[in-house]
Write a protein that holds these residues in place. Structure first.
Motif: not given
Length: 156
Positions: A1-24
């Motif tokens: 999974m990717y979690y991405r935050i972007k500041n539209k004014k400065t164009d700075y972008q921060f990305t964090k990845t994590a494992d995600l397990t989906v179950t039912s």
């Protein structure tokens, strides 16, 4: 999974990845078609790996799918075959009583994607149309055999 935050004014972008397990909750286990005072009820014994035990879910067709089965239990059958409406292969579960049979698409494991067998045979059928037996023959490109009191049909 990717979690991405972007500041539209400065164009700075921060990305964090994590494992995600989906179950039912109702994904794997044993389906049990019960006779509860003359009425069919589909239950499931679902194996919960974390607790290393089976959990019983009662009446999953009605509770999770909104469908109350009519009649006495007759069959529950899993198969992998080609859907006659979209031509895609999928996991299906057939649940049948002495009054009706339903085909459940088990790909999403939501229990809400089902249809009456009457729509799959695509010909006039009586109100209480149901399957007596459903079987697949995996060695021959997954054809499905259906036996009813009216006729025998083979779906490829």
């Amino acid at each position: 999974m990717y979690y991405r935050i972007k500041n539209k004014k400065t164009d700075y972008q921060f990305t964090k990845t994590a494992d995600l397990t989906v179950t039912s909750e109702l994904a794997d286990g044993w389906l049990v078609l019960n006779d509860i005072e003359g009425q069919a009820q589909l239950d499931m014994l679902s194996y919960q790996l974390a607790e290393m035990k089976y959990v019983r879910y009662k009446n999953i067709m009605e509770v999770y799918g909104g469908l109350k089965l009519k009649g006495k239990p007759k069959l529950v059958y899993y198969l992998y075959n080609r859907d006659i409406f979209n031509n895609k292969y999928s996991n299906r579960i057939y649940v049948g009583t002495d009054q009706e049979t339903f085909s459940i698409n088990n790909e999403a494991r939501t229990w809400t994607d089902y249809r009456n067998l009457k729509t799959e045979v695509m010909r006039p059928t009586p109100a209480n149309y149901h399957a007596e037996v459903i079987r697949s023959q995996e060695a021959v490109l997954y054809p499905t055999f259906l036996i009813t009191k009216i006729f025998l049909c083979m779906r490829m």
